[in-house]
Design a protein around this motif. Structure first.
Motif, PDB file in Angstrom:
ATOM      1  N   ALA A   1       0.829  -1.201   0.000  1.00  0.00           N
ATOM      2  CA  ALA A   1       0.000   0.000   0.000  1.00  0.00           C
ATOM      3  C   ALA A   1       0.866   1.256   0.000  1.00  0.00           C
ATOM      4  O   ALA A   1       0.571   2.242  -0.692  1.00  0.00           O
ATOM      5  N   LEU A   2       1.946   1.239   0.783  1.00  0.00           N
ATOM      6  CA  LEU A   2       2.831   2.402   0.829  1.00  0.00           C
ATOM      7  C   LEU A   2       3.516   2.613  -0.512  1.00  0.00           C
ATOM      8  O   LEU A   2       3.677   3.751  -0.967  1.00  0.00           O
ATOM      9  N   LEU A   3       3.943   1.543  -1.157  1.00  0.00           N
ATOM     10  CA  LEU A   3       4.601   1.654  -2.459  1.00  0.00           C
ATOM     11  C   LEU A   3       3.636   2.130  -3.541  1.00  0.00           C
ATOM     12  O   LEU A   3       4.055   2.725  -4.530  1.00  0.00           O
ATOM     13  N   THR A   4       2.354   1.874  -3.363  1.00  0.00           N
ATOM     14  CA  THR A   4       1.366   2.203  -4.390  1.00  0.00           C
ATOM     15  C   THR A   4       0.785   3.597  -4.216  1.00  0.00           C
ATOM     16  O   THR A   4       0.625   4.333  -5.197  1.00  0.00           O
ATOM     17  N   TYR A   5       0.481   3.978  -2.988  1.00  0.00           N
ATOM     18  CA  TYR A   5      -0.312   5.195  -2.773  1.00  0.00           C
ATOM     19  C   TYR A   5       0.462   6.343  -2.146  1.00  0.00           C
ATOM     20  O   TYR A   5      -0.126   7.399  -1.908  1.00  0.00           O
ATOM     21  N   PHE A   6       1.729   6.165  -1.878  1.00  0.00           N
ATOM     22  CA  PHE A   6       2.521   7.208  -1.232  1.00  0.00           C
ATOM     23  C   PHE A   6       3.754   7.522  -2.069  1.00  0.00           C
ATOM     24  O   PHE A   6       4.144   6.722  -2.935  1.00  0.00           O
ATOM     25  N   PRO A   7       4.397   8.677  -1.853  1.00  0.00           N
ATOM     26  CA  PRO A   7       5.636   8.989  -2.570  1.00  0.00           C
ATOM     27  C   PRO A   7       6.643   7.856  -2.415  1.00  0.00           C
ATOM     28  O   PRO A   7       6.664   7.171  -1.390  1.00  0.00           O
ATOM     29  N   PRO A   8       7.497   7.638  -3.421  1.00  0.00           N
ATOM     30  CA  PRO A   8       8.353   6.442  -3.457  1.00  0.00           C
ATOM     31  C   PRO A   8       9.180   6.202  -2.203  1.00  0.00           C
ATOM     32  O   PRO A   8       9.337   5.056  -1.787  1.00  0.00           O
ATOM     33  N   THR A   9       9.728   7.247  -1.582  1.00  0.00           N
ATOM     34  CA  THR A   9      10.643   7.048  -0.451  1.00  0.00           C
ATOM     35  C   THR A   9       9.918   6.745   0.851  1.00  0.00           C
ATOM     36  O   THR A   9      10.553   6.372   1.839  1.00  0.00           O
ATOM     37  N   VAL A  10       8.594   6.872   0.883  1.00  0.00           N
ATOM     38  CA  VAL A  10       7.863   6.670   2.134  1.00  0.00           C
ATOM     39  C   VAL A  10       7.972   5.226   2.608  1.00  0.00           C
ATOM     40  O   VAL A  10       8.174   4.958   3.797  1.00  0.00           O
ATOM     41  N   ALA A  11       7.847   4.265   1.702  1.00  0.00           N
ATOM     42  CA  ALA A  11       7.882   2.847   2.113  1.00  0.00           C
ATOM     43  C   ALA A  11       9.196   2.486   2.806  1.00  0.00           C
ATOM     44  O   ALA A  11       9.176   1.924   3.911  1.00  0.00           O
ATOM     45  N   PRO A  12      10.381   2.768   2.208  1.00  0.00           N
ATOM     46  CA  PRO A  12      11.618   2.459   2.944  1.00  0.00           C
ATOM     47  C   PRO A  12      11.756   3.265   4.226  1.00  0.00           C
ATOM     48  O   PRO A  12      12.297   2.768   5.220  1.00  0.00           O
ATOM     49  N   LEU A  13      11.275   4.508   4.229  1.00  0.00           N
ATOM     50  CA  LEU A  13      11.349   5.318   5.439  1.00  0.00           C
ATOM     51  C   LEU A  13      10.561   4.684   6.577  1.00  0.00           C
ATOM     52  O   LEU A  13      11.073   4.544   7.701  1.00  0.00           O
ATOM     53  N   ILE A  14       9.326   4.273   6.309  1.00  0.00           N
ATOM     54  CA  ILE A  14       8.492   3.680   7.350  1.00  0.00           C
ATOM     55  C   ILE A  14       9.078   2.352   7.815  1.00  0.00           C
ATOM     56  O   ILE A  14       9.038   2.014   9.000  1.00  0.00           O
ATOM     57  N   GLU A  15       9.642   1.577   6.896  1.00  0.00           N
ATOM     58  CA  GLU A  15      10.304   0.328   7.271  1.00  0.00           C
ATOM     59  C   GLU A  15      11.430   0.589   8.255  1.00  0.00           C
ATOM     60  O   GLU A  15      11.558  -0.086   9.288  1.00  0.00           O
TER      61      GLU A  15
END
Length: 809
Positions: free
Chosen positions: A376-390
């Motif tokens: 969901a983060l990779l699809t609906y948020f800016p690209p760097t958000v997913a690694p940041l949240i991880e």
């Protein structure tokens, strides 16, 4: 002065018959309340007799009307014999107990024997326990009855206290509708033991009933039951909690029998908080309480707690709770947990929707970010958000970041300590965007001693850095859905090829600047104005709405999943391409035999079809093509046969292979229009004809090491060094959605929808000429109209907008 059991028996022998009382009593129930659940064998329940320490096999048989002890020569007895032997009672006391159990003779009392007095650190006498167990059971049965006040009390536990039915039954909670006098009697005080009205909370520890506490009917419980608060004899409102006389909670620890070596422990202020915490935290820890904050921790429990794991304290924010915290800190090496909202755990969880797991363990997801959340983060948020949240979640798990108070500099340092790096400029850019989604900016400063050291360092603009706190997982899930909803709606109502005119929503008009109060009516007016356009596209809009709803519900369900596939060790997660590669690699390593369809990869990684190859290469994988073959013997049902087999194997027809008797092999691409003719000709030649179906690919691992990406400092790396990394040489993965993020609708999409409404209008009043709209009736040209102007043209009237800037194409 209350009469003794002997006096009552001598004066009232005609009021009840011992035989009748015995005949109405099932001894299996009486023994079960004391000895627990035995093994059912026909009409009997078999136990290992607690009366013999050497008992190895079950030999004590209990029937409805009596027992037989085969381990003691076949000794037999009835309910009175068993009670006298088990508790050391006299016959009248046993009779009084059974009669009271049946609801008869409320004036009967049982006096404890002098030798039954117990020390402060021991549970109450067996007589008290037996009698109060009956009272607790009676209250529990009433709670689950159909009585109106019982249903209200049950709803109070479910809704106000947040307890599940399983939790309520586990702790044997009950409801006592009025003052109830038990048959237990204290001769030295010439008083009986009364059960106050309210919710009964038995304290059972290691099988012994130590106490019964009652949450009295005052405060929010009285309000919930819609009754005035109960009062004492002097007309004063009754205390919030009372205990049944004879309880020994001062020496007890609620849920204390769950303490085991190495297991984490959470101390709460009261029983409801402990039960709710145990319900939420499950096997992660054991939630206990001493009850009132004035109770002290006894040596018995202190010794057991010293061998436990981490001991947390989460007590009320009132003075008594704070004093109890200081007491625990002196006795144990405790870690106090402060509530960011609410006065207690129940208030925090039920009213403020707080995340107790994240609060205790200071992490959003203890087992790692769930795979569905990653997608969901990779699809609906800016690209760097997913690694940041991880990386933020890992920081919280490792204790590198204070979730209740941190700066962006703290976040950067926590990520660096894990061997990763996200550019400070990227963190600074994302912080305002993600405020209210994953963390919240603090508007007021805490006490000076609580401020992090990074707060003293001014930013480049000469001001103090902003302070943030993490938001609970429940809020994060809600915000993910809020960000996803517009993108899902836009996806199923495209404005380019296969365009579908969407039903206007009030939210769309609000994003255009229409006042919230006027938006619903304007949306309905626009819907009516577009009816001809809807008819022109058939049932496309109806199907699009259905698909959008299904995708949204699927996302809701997916966000509740908790499975997290461990990402490969040693892989950098600094950027979205590297993170996608690590994620894909982890999924393939977890299930090497799983085939992946391209659509599944798009959904998993949040990328377009054209970007899959780049991510696969970066993950050190290569496709392992899979196929299946269907033998064709006739062309009469060819289209149906091909369609059914394609559905069965989840593939599509790719080739036609024909092997003639002379060994000649012919291959041709499958084409639906020419396949019948080609296959018929080959069958006439007695050839073996197969249709080859392309199936989803599996993946082979061609590289065992992480991608050769240098962990460069953004300040120190030269331009030449950066372009020599794998990441900068590769094409960036294309997003599956337009580069617009947030809980608002994309202005470009809104403009496209209004443009589509004019194109599909059958009345033909307006037509497009380049970037201009021409009024065919007057010849007026609207040059490069804004979205608001297009809305006015469709509605045929002026529209007021609260925004000074209008949406443009």
């Amino acid at each position: 002065m209350e009469k003794s059991i002997m006096t009552i028996l001598s004066e009232n022998t005609e009021k009840f018959d011992p035989k009748e009382v015995k005949d109405r009593t099932d001894l299996r129930d009486v023994v079960g309340e004391r000895w627990g659940t035995g093994k059912r064998r026909g009409r009997a329940v078999i136990y290992k007799s607690p009366w013999r320490s050497t008992e190895r096999t079950a030999s004590f048989a209990v029937y409805a009307n009596g027992y037989q002890d085969f381990g003691a020569g076949g000794e037999q007895g009835d309910v009175y014999d068993w009670l006298q032997k088990e508790y050391g009672w006299t016959f009248p006391e046993a009779l009084a107990y059974v009669a009271r159990r049946l609801g008869n003779n409320p004036s009967l009392v049982v006096r404890p024997s002098p030798h039954e007095k117990t020390a402060a650190h021991e549970p109450p006498s067996s007589t008290w326990q037996a009698i109060m167990a009956v009272e607790a059971k009676r209250a529990a049965e009433y709670l689950w009855s159909d009585a109106p006040d019982a249903r209200q009390a049950l709803n109070y536990l479910r809704q106000r206290r947040g307890l599940s039915d399983e939790t309520i039954r586990r702790w044997e909670l009950g409801y006592n509708p009025s003052w109830r006098k038990s048959i237990y009697y204290f001769p030295e005080e010439e008083k009986g033991a009364w059960i106050p009205p309210g919710i009964t909370i038995p304290w059972r520890i290691a099988g012994a009933l130590w106490a019964i506490r009652v949450r009295c009917r005052m405060g929010d419980l009285a309000d919930w039951l819609k009754i005035p608060p109960d009062q004492d004899r002097d007309g004063n409102v009754i205390d919030k909690y009372l205990h049944v006389k004879g309880s020994k909670q001062a020496g007890a620890l609620f849920n204390g029998d769950g303490l085991t070596d190495g297991r984490d422990v959470l101390f709460t202020e009261g029983e409801f908080d402990a039960m709710l915490a145990q319900q939420i935290l499950g096997d992660r820890l054991i939630a206990v309480t001493l009850g009132p904050a004035s109770n002290q921790l006894s040596v018995r429990w202190l010794d057991r707690l010293k061998s436990a794991g981490q001991v947390f304290t989460l007590l009320d924010s009132d003075p008594a709770g704070q004093e109890a915290t200081r007491h625990f800190l002196k006795a144990l090496n405790c870690q106090p947990v402060m509530l960011p909202a609410g006065k207690d755990i129940t208030d925090f969880v039920v009213v403020h929707q707080g995340d107790l797991i994240a609060l205790i363990y200071q992490a959003w997801w203890l087992d790692g970010v769930p795979d569905t959340v990653r997608s969901a983060l990779l699809t609906y948020f800016p690209p760097t958000v997913a690694p940041l949240i991880e990386l933020v979640n890992r920081s919280l798990i490792l204790g590198l970041l204070n979730p209740n108070l941190f700066t962006i500099k703290d976040l950067e340092q926590a990520i660096l300590q894990q061997g990763h790096q996200i550019a400070p400029s990227t963190l600074g850019r994302l912080a305002p965007l993600l405020d209210g989604v994953f963390f919240s900016k603090l508007e007021t400063l805490p006490d000076a001693e609580k401020l992090p050291s990074s707060f003293e360092k001014k930013s480049g603009k000469g001001r103090k850095p902003d302070l943030y706190m993490m938001l609970p997982v429940t809020t994060i899930k809600t915000q993910i859905l809020a960000w996803a909803a517009p993108r899902i709606y836009e996806k199923h109502h495209p404005t380019d090829k296969n365009a579908v005119l969407a039903r206007p929503l009030a939210a769309i008009l609000q994003d255009m600047g229409i006042d919230a109060a006027a938006a619903p009516a304007t949306a309905e007016e626009l819907h009516q104005a577009q009816m001809d356009a809807y008819r022109a596209q058939g049932n496309k809009e109806e199907l699009a709405q259905k698909r959008a709803r299904l995708e949204y519900k699927r996302l809701q369900h997916d966000l509740e999943q908790v499975n997290s596939t461990p990402l490969p060790d040693g892989w950098l997660l600094n950027t979205a391409p590297l993170y996608r590669a690590a994620f894909l690699r982890a999924m393939v390593e977890a299930d090497p035999d799983r085939p992946w369809r391209r659509r599944e990869l798009q959904a998993l990684l949040g990328i377009a079809n054209g970007s899959i190859k780049a991510v696969v290469d970066l993950a050190g994988l290569k496709p392992d093509p899979q196929s299946d073959r269907l033998l064709i013997t006739s062309v009469s049902q060819l289209p149906k046969e091909v369609k059914e087999y394609a559905y069965e194997v989840m593939g599509y027809p790719l080739l036609i292979e024909s092997l003639r008797p002379d060994g000649q092999l012919k291959r041709t691409l499958y084409d639906q229009d020419t396949a019948r003719q080609f296959i018929a000709g080959e069958l006439d030649q007695q050839a073996d004809v197969h249709i080859v179906f392309q199936l989803a690919n599996k993946f082979l691992m061609v590289r065992s090491t992480p991608p050769p990406v240098q962990a460069l400092s953004y300040r120190q790396a030269s331009y030449k060094e950066r372009i020599n990394t794998v990441y900068t040489r590769r094409k960036k993965a294309k997003s599956a959605e337009p580069a617009f993020y947030g809980p608002r609708f994309n202005p470009t999409w809104i403009y496209g929808q209004l443009k589509l409404a004019i194109v599909l209008d059958k009345n033909g009043q307006y037509e497009w000429n380049g970037n201009n709209v021409v009024d065919c009736t007057t010849g007026e040209i609207h040059g490069s109209p804004t979205a608001l102007k297009l809305l006015e043209l469709v509605l045929g009237r002026p529209v007021e907008s609260r925004d000074t800037t209008e949406l443009n194409d």
